[in-house]
Design a protein around this motif. Structure first.
Motif, PDB file in Angstrom:
ATOM      1  N   GLU A 238      -1.301   9.319   3.315  1.00  0.00           N
ATOM      2  CA  GLU A 238      -2.273   8.824   2.339  1.00  0.00           C
ATOM      3  C   GLU A 238      -3.388   9.830   2.100  1.00  0.00           C
ATOM      4  N   ASP A 239      -3.513  10.800   3.001  1.00  0.00           N
ATOM      5  CA  ASP A 239      -4.512  11.846   2.835  1.00  0.00           C
ATOM      6  C   ASP A 239      -4.025  12.896   1.830  1.00  0.00           C
TER       7      ASP A 239
ATOM      8  N   ARG B  22      -0.921  11.176   8.286  1.00  0.00           N
ATOM      9  CA  ARG B  22      -1.710  10.777   7.131  1.00  0.00           C
ATOM     10  C   ARG B  22      -1.120  11.116   5.762  1.00  0.00           C
TER      11      ARG B  22
ATOM     12  N   SER C 234      -1.501   4.097   4.371  1.00  0.00           N
ATOM     13  CA  SER C 234      -2.779   3.563   3.915  1.00  0.00           C
ATOM     14  C   SER C 234      -2.832   2.061   4.195  1.00  0.00           C
TER      15      SER C 234
ATOM     16  N   ASN D  13       8.118   9.276  -0.087  1.00  0.00           N
ATOM     17  CA  ASN D  13       8.144   7.829  -0.001  1.00  0.00           C
ATOM     18  C   ASN D  13       9.505   7.354   0.511  1.00  0.00           C
TER      19      ASN D  13
ATOM     20  N   SER E 115       0.854  -1.184   0.000  1.00  0.00           N
ATOM     21  CA  SER E 115       0.000   0.000   0.000  1.00  0.00           C
ATOM     22  C   SER E 115       0.887   1.230   0.000  1.00  0.00           C
ATOM     23  N   TYR E 116       0.261   2.398  -0.187  1.00  0.00           N
ATOM     24  CA  TYR E 116       1.023   3.634  -0.006  1.00  0.00           C
ATOM     25  C   TYR E 116       1.210   3.861   1.485  1.00  0.00           C
ATOM     26  N   ARG E 117       2.244   4.606   1.848  1.00  0.00           N
ATOM     27  CA  ARG E 117       2.535   4.912   3.252  1.00  0.00           C
ATOM     28  C   ARG E 117       1.292   5.423   3.975  1.00  0.00           C
TER      29      ARG E 117
END
Lengths: 134, 272, 479, 542
Positions: D54-55, D52, B141, C364, B137-139
């Motif tokens: 992911e937000d 967050r 998430s 990332n 998943s993305y960080r």
């Protein structure tokens, strides 16, 4: 020559912390970080005394350091090197997608190296320049 | 079919989300050459960095993009694609097939980390090795891979299938630590050895290890010994120890570990 | 002679703010209340420093004017297609704010030292969350204190005295006296052992059997401290109980605790070298405390498991909240590494490893983090501020760093400044320049200016602003 | 009608030959928007950002020649926050939750929030000094300390969150109702509320106490809310509000558990319609993925248990607590849909628009960027009906909305989005376009004479999303929804002059050291720390 397989830890010490604040070129600093703290029984196994030079080898490089008896025993087959340019030579740079190299619990081998010299900071940095630059 | 040849060796990361059949389809080679990509912080066009050759497809064939040359610094190839084929002849960089919805990506060399992360459907096949966080998943998430197949013929790295929800990851070689970490569902099938901590914090799903694993996490409990295990349509011959976990997270995931390759786990049998 | 009070100490994440300095003729002559590291800094900070900007010419670093150095630095950054701007945790938030703006302007990657200390902790916080607090909350309320894979005695010398075991709170009293009497016991045991060694002529130092029960003090209704580490550290000696974990096995141990707290049984007799009976007793102590705190150090983030060790620790403390109140806090190393995370986050949304190459923040770690970028040899220039990666990065990363144009901003002479192509000597923030920094628990405090810096040593903020200004000018000329 | 602007103020007239002219004919001109309650800066908000990634990663803003880059979505980075408010015609925003110990952090972020004027409210309802002084009946001492705190933290209003509950949360507990004593302090939430309400009056603060009630987010809590409003009834002066109940939607639940949860809006509206000492804001829920964050530690823990989502807790010594939980409001959830309905019911059932203001309690009910949607719901029954048709059936059956015909007009929208808020805040120069007001103006491209927002709610929504012009301090900062000029806003704080300020002696310093882990002298924020400080001098009655 006897060789010892250890789990290698790096970290802070109060001397390294003090030495760092006195300056990276200070004697206090380099003296505080060119050591390898070992369990006395491990030193006995290698047949070395306090301050004998040892070579610490990992998959990623090797470095000559002064072996010293750890005050925080027992920790058989665990060796400790304070953070610094010398410890960096043998750290595991792989991050496995986390951004963080491995700096504690690295498998390593230690062998006595009474006739080899601990690199000076100057010489250590000199090695870096070799690749590609004057 | 469109074939891309890198014009030179890339040093800084190149990001080419546009290398995707959905984007190329219906475009002429000239139009394709003007698509925008990034080389480090410089905006370039695809034509700046790649020689583009257009070959007319046979009408039966699916739309195909072939990449010949070193694209080991080119990220996000095939991201979000929903149809067609991409064939990378060589190595591919990170985020290959990210958020992919359909189609097939084949890499003849190695693929880097985050291959197939958040993918929903389609197939990715890597002939060489793959990096870390495959199908993850993305960080931050919890939405990992939710469908499709990733097949790795070589070895795979750490945290493969992190927060995976559905689909299949098959590794013919060995796998790093934490395979299936936080896995919610789906299947990870490892034909080689595992470095350990497989299934950590998994809630559900299935992990099969046919090779050696140094130890099982203390938060797994042994459940059964099974003669074989079913992976999708395939029957894999065992026998396998079946563990259930991760109990620390109240999980009910199934971890199958070859009995013959792991004699050191025999002490678990007394708990059966 | 003047005495300056309420000085914050620009060394570690404990960020003590009760330091008193005696200043005479623009020189700090005495330090009160500081630990050995803090005192060393205040008294020796200016021994090894550059006084003038340096620029490398024909392989040699030579003195240059500030304008020349700024121009050279700006040129390097404008030419670069993937520069990294790294360091930040030893400077002020004001400087970091300019740093983010500069990175955005040059389309680079900005990263701070979190990347090699508590970066993995951030990653797991993003998966799990974190139940934490400010340090005073613990001084007043915590009756069970864990130091896990952290050694405050060496790395955060005044942490225990100011915030935990030996601090006096509203609802919890200092455990100093108890420690003194226990220390007496330890010392006499050591003496006895030494005497026995002499008399019996054999090593009584051999590994002692792991005891199967916790000491009595662990069951008393009072403040207690537990240390979990791979080595018996100074901190461990001060603890009520020391739990020695096998190297690289913290994950298993933490997860096992989580299971016990769920009242599940383990299929094994020991975990990470610790008998399950002991684990059960420690778990009981955790559940039974009034307010527990788990401080964890880089022992978790740097050893096998990295972010997942922290993941398990965060989950453990979170789970414990269904029984009692239990909090957790990373022991941040540098005095403003927390501030670097904080400033990055409010300006970009992300705390570290931020890539601006596409004109907006992307994040990332593992891809945009500086160690990975360097190991893959992708950066084509770098600016390092208030940090010494040449000394502390793994060899391969350090080598790739010095291969490319390197700008260093640092008050001190370090391996990094020695290898750089442009060097800006700066003023010591917190001694020669003021600003703001964040303590490890996110409490912001002022950094004070105590003495005047040498005229040629500008504050970090000003150096960065000048570079930013020059970069903008060059870019305008280019367009 | 022409509006003349000079030196950042609205004036009688200007020399038309020399002046720059903005043609706003066929458009709506309003004062710049004012938001009384939105979490945009400080420790809590920033922890939310860190929590967050992911937000953010799908909602980004690239750098331009004029503007800085940033990210959204529910917790935008500071620059993006400023730009997005400005694009909607907002010019003043209030950050309602600041742990005093971390005030410096809040102000650093507010300084990096461009385009708008701003202020922030320190959390004082569980501060040990307050608890102790009120317990001991030392009202004036309490007032002196609160005055000191306003200046020390550069704060604007007294914020109270779950009074008593946050201190109890220090040991993992909570308080149940207004008369449940706080352990170790022997004081009740009622006494805290009444005490601080009195202190607020003694200090002549421009705003009332700003209250997040006890039992927030729990079924049946509308009774607590009624109690809370009642408990300061006798302290109010005729015609003057004495209490602001914030994000009232979250405190207007009826029922005994989640299964029976329903709307308590009718009862609350009835009370408010008959009393003049209360103002409210909505706390509208938007069906989206957002991030909840409040100082209410126990509430956030409950929300974590309910949702199983990641959870952040941050207790602040001697002062307060905080919690964060990401949360998705779903149309098909009966509870969430009822919440959506409650806020609109409140806004429509309370007759006087000067008493209830539009907020989402950003980001708790949803991001502030959803304001144009709320405006559409308020102005158009059709818009409400359309959303109604997509929500949970159970919630639809119970909702009062179908029975409410009221639709707000543009004038009323101007009150609930700026004039009313400015008045409640005591910001005399905001929220109107009279001579002397700050030249904060929003121009929306919609012709009220031609467009009926009740039917053409989408047109209205579009207009409010992108201001045709935003004028801040007399400068055009937004044109056609684009930032054309980045500006810094001011930071207001209340500089209370007491006749006997706290004497800073060794005793006080010692007490500081006992209570906090920082030195007295490092606690207060100097005025020069703020980028553009705007102190509002106030003379106190003590």
């Amino acid at each position: 020559m006897p060789k010892l397989k250890v789990s290698l830890l790096t970290g802070r010490t109060i001397d390294q912390g003090k030495g760092k604040e006195m300056g990276k070129l200070s004697k206090e600093y380099s003296e505080s970080v060119v050591i390898c703290q070992m369990d006395p029984n491990d030193m006995k196994f290698l047949g070395i005394k306090e301050s004998t030079n040892v070579k610490v080898i990992t998959d990623f490089g090797s470095v000559v350091l002064k072996a010293v008896k750890s005050a925080r025993v027992p920790h058989p087959k665990v060796a400790f090197i304070p953070y610094g340019p010398w410890a960096s030579l043998i750290m595991n740079p792989r991050t496995h997608g986390t951004g963080m190299p491995s700096m504690k619990g690295i498998p390593a081998e230690i062998e006595p190296a009474p006739n080899e010299k601990v690199l000076s900071l100057h010489d250590l940095l000199g090695q870096f320049r070799k690749e590609g630059q004057p | 079919m469109i074939t891309l040849y890198p014009k030179r060796l890339f040093k800084v990361p190149v990001e080419a989300e546009c290398i995707c059949p959905d984007v190329f389809a219906e475009k002429s080679a000239k139009e394709i050459a003007t698509l925008q990509i990034w080389e480090g912080n410089r905006k370039r066009t695809l034509g700046d960095l790649f020689k583009i050759k257009h070959e007319t497809d046979s009408p039966t064939e699916e739309f195909t993009i072939r990449i010949c040359g070193d694209v080991s610094k080119v990220r996000k190839i095939g991201a979000k694609m929903s149809m067609g084929n991409i064939i990378v002849e060589g190595d591919a960089d990170m985020h290959l097939g990210e958020e992919m919805k359909g189609g097939i990506i084949t890499v003849t060399g190695n693929a880097d980390s985050w291959t197939g992360s958040m993918m929903k459907n389609g197939t990715i096949e890597i002939k060489g090795n793959a990096g870390d966080y495959i199908g993850a998943s993305y960080r931050g998430s919890t939405q990992g891979m939710s469908g499709g197949k990733i097949i790795i013929h070589g070895n795979a790295g750490y945290e493969v299938g992190c927060f995976m929800r559905k689909g299949l990851i098959k590794v013919h070689g060995d796998i790093g630590r934490f395979a299936g970490i936080h896995m919610r569902d789906g299947t990870i099938f490892i034909q080689g050895n595992s470095e350990g901590r497989a299934g950590a914090q998994m809630i559900n799903g299935k992990i099969v290890v046919c090779g050696y694993i140094p130890s099982i996490l203390p938060t797994f409990t042994i459940d059964d010994i099974r003669p074989k295990v079913k992976v999708n349509e395939e029957n894999v011959e065992g026998p396998f120890y079946r563990f259930v976990g991760d109990l620390a997270d109240g999980g009910d995931g199934k971890l199958f570990v070859s009995k013959t390759k792991n004699p050191h786990l025999s002490s678990y049998e007394e708990y059966l | 002679m003047t005495v300056v009070t309420g000085v914050t100490c620009p060394v570690c994440g404990t960020f003590c703010d009760d330091i008193e300095l005696v200043v005479k003729d623009n020189v700090i002559t005495d330090v009160r209340n500081a630990c050995a590291m803090g005192a060393a800094k205040f008294l020796n900070y200016s021994t090894h420093r550059n006084l003038r900007p340096l620029v490398r010419k024909n392989g040699e670093l030579v003195e240059a004017s500030i304008d020349e150095a700024v121009k050279r630095a700006a040129e390097i950054l404008v030419d670069a297609t993937y520069p990294i701007l790294y360091g930040w945790s030893n400077t002020s938030c004001e400087a970091i704010r300019v740093g983010v703006e500069l990175t955005e302007e040059v389309g680079g990657v900005i990263d701070n030292t979190s990347t090699v200390c508590h970066g993995p902790s951030v990653l797991s916080i993003q998966d799990v969350g974190i139940a934490s607090c400010t340090l005073g909350q613990l001084r007043h309320r915590a009756d069970l204190i864990f130091y896990w894979a952290s050694n405050p005695w060496s790395a955060h010398p005044r942490h225990i005295e100011r915030y935990t075991m030996f601090s006096e709170g509203r609802f919890q009293k200092s455990a100093w006296r108890g420690y003194l009497s226990r220390l007496g016991g330890i010392m006499s045991r050591k003496r006895l052992r030494r005497a026995a060694n002499l008399v019996l002529r054999r090593d009584v130092f051999a590994t002692p059997e792991v005891e199967r029960r916790l000491p009595y003090s662990m069951f008393q209704k009072k403040r207690k401290m537990v240390v979990v580490d791979v080595r018996n550290t100074r901190t461990a000696e001060a603890a009520d109980y020391f739990l020695q974990v096998e190297p690289n096995k913290d994950y298993e141990l933490l997860q096992a605790f989580r299971m016990l707290i769920r009242d599940e049984e383990l299929d094994v007799s020991e975990v990470a070298g610790v008998p399950v009976e002991i684990l059960e007793e420690v778990a009981d102590v955790m559940v039974g405390c009034e307010l527990g705190i788990l401080f964890f150090g880089v022992g978790l983030t740097m050893s096998e498991g990295k972010l997942r060790n922290v993941d398990a620790a965060l989950n453990l403390t979170r789970d414990l909240n269904s029984h009692t109140k239990f909090l957790i806090m990373p022991m941040r190393g540098h005095f403003n590494v927390t501030g670097a995370d904080v400033v990055f986050a409010w300006q970009t949304g992300y705390p570290y490893a931020i890539d601006f190459s596409h004109g907006y923040p992307r994040y990332n770690p593992g891809e945009t983090s500086v160690i990975d970028i360097l190991c893959r040899d992708e950066a084509d220039a770098s600016l390092i501020i208030a940090s010494d990666p040449v000394a502390h990065f793994p060899q391969k990363a350090a080598q790739n760093l010095v291969k490319k144009p390197l700008i260093a901003i640092d008050p001190e002479v370090t391996p990094t400044t020695l290898m750089a192509d442009v060097v800006f000597p700066s003023a010591f923030v917190g001694i020669e320049a003021h600003g703001t920094a964040y303590r490890m628990d996110h409490v912001p405090l002022p950094l004070k200016k105590i003495v005047e810096p040498p005229k040629t040593c500008l504050p970090d903020t000003e150096i960065l602003q000048r570079i930013l200004h020059k970069v903008r000018k060059l870019r305008r000329e280019q367009n | 009608m022409d509006i003349a602007i000079k030196d950042g103020k609205i004036v009688e007239k200007v020399d038309e030959k020399k002046a720059e002219v903005v043609d706003a004919s066929r458009m709506i001109v309003m004062p710049g928007g004012v938001d009384i309650h939105c979490h945009i800066a400080g420790a809590e908000v920033n922890s939310g950002r860190i929590l967050r990634p992911e937000d953010h990663f799908k909602d980004v803003e690239a750098k331009t020649a004029l503007t800085r880059s940033g990210v959204g979505y529910s917790i935008p980075s500071t620059f993006t926050t400023g730009y997005r408010y400005s694009r909607m015609g907002y010019t003043t925003v209030m950050n309602p939750s600041m742990p005093p110990l971390e005030a410096r952090h809040t102000h650093e972020e507010l300084d990096d929030t461009p385009m708008v004027d701003k202020a922030t409210y320190p959390l004082l309802g569980d501060w040990w000094f307050v608890l102790e002084h009120l317990r001991d009946g030392l009202l004036e001492e309490c007032a002196a300390h609160v005055a000191w705190m306003m200046s020390a933290t550069k704060g604007y209003a007294i914020k109270i969150v779950n009074p008593g509950g946050l201190e109890a949360w220090g040991f993992g507990r909570n308080v149940k109702n207004l008369d449940d004593p706080v352990r170790y302090f022997n004081i009740t939430p009622r006494e805290i509320l009444r005490g601080l309400c009195r202190v607020n009056k003694l200090l002549n603060m421009p705003h009332t106490i700003h209250v997040h009630t006890n039992n927030l987010g729990q079924p049946g809590n509308y009774l607590t809310t009624l109690e809370t409003m009642k408990c300061v009834e006798d302290l109010a002066e005729e015609g003057h509000p004495a209490i602001h109940i914030t994000h009232c939607q979250f405190s207007a639940f009826k029922g005994s558990d989640w299964g029976t949860m329903s709307s308590g809006a009718e009862e609350i509206a009835k009370y408010v319609n008959h009393h003049s000492h209360v103002t409210l804001d909505m706390g509208q829920v938007i069906f989206t993925d957002t991030t909840t964050m409040t100082a209410d530690g126990p509430f956030q823990y409950g929300l974590y248990q309910l949702s199983g989502n990641k959870w952040v807790n941050h207790d602040v010594e001697t002062e307060t607590s905080a919690g964060i939980v990401p949360f998705r409001y779903k149309r098909k959830s009966a509870v969430h849909a009822t919440q959506w309905s409650i806020a609109l019911e409140l806004a429509l059932l309370i007759k006087d628009p000067w008493k209830i203001y539009m907020t989402t309690d950003h980001p708790n009910g949803g991001p502030f960027t959803a304001y144009p949607h709320i405006i559409a719901w308020l102005m158009s029954g059709v818009a409400r009906k359309k959303t109604m048709s997509k929500i949970s059936k159970r919630a639809r059956r119970k909702s009062l909305l179908p029975s409410i015909a009221r639709e707000l007009g543009f004038y009323e929208i101007a009150i609930v989005t700026r004039a009313g808020q400015a008045k409640a805040l005591g910001l005399k120069q905001k929220g109107h376009l009279g001579v002397g007001a700050d030249a904060d103006v929003a121009v929306y491209d919609i012709n009220p004479e031609l467009v009926d927002p009740s039917k053409k709610y989408k047109t209205a929504r579009r207009a409010f999303k992108r201001a045709a012009y935003t004028i801040k301090g007399g400068e055009i900062v937004v044109k056609d929804g684009q930032i054309v000029r980045p500006v810094f806003g001011k930071t207001f704080w209340v500089d209370v002059k007491t006749s006997l300020p706290i004497e800073v002696n060794d005793d006080i310093k010692r007490k500081f050291r006992e209570y906090w882990t920082v030195e007295y002298e490092n606690y207060p924020i100097p005025d020069r720390f703020l980028h553009v400080p705007a102190p509002i001098p106030v003379k106190a009655e003590v």
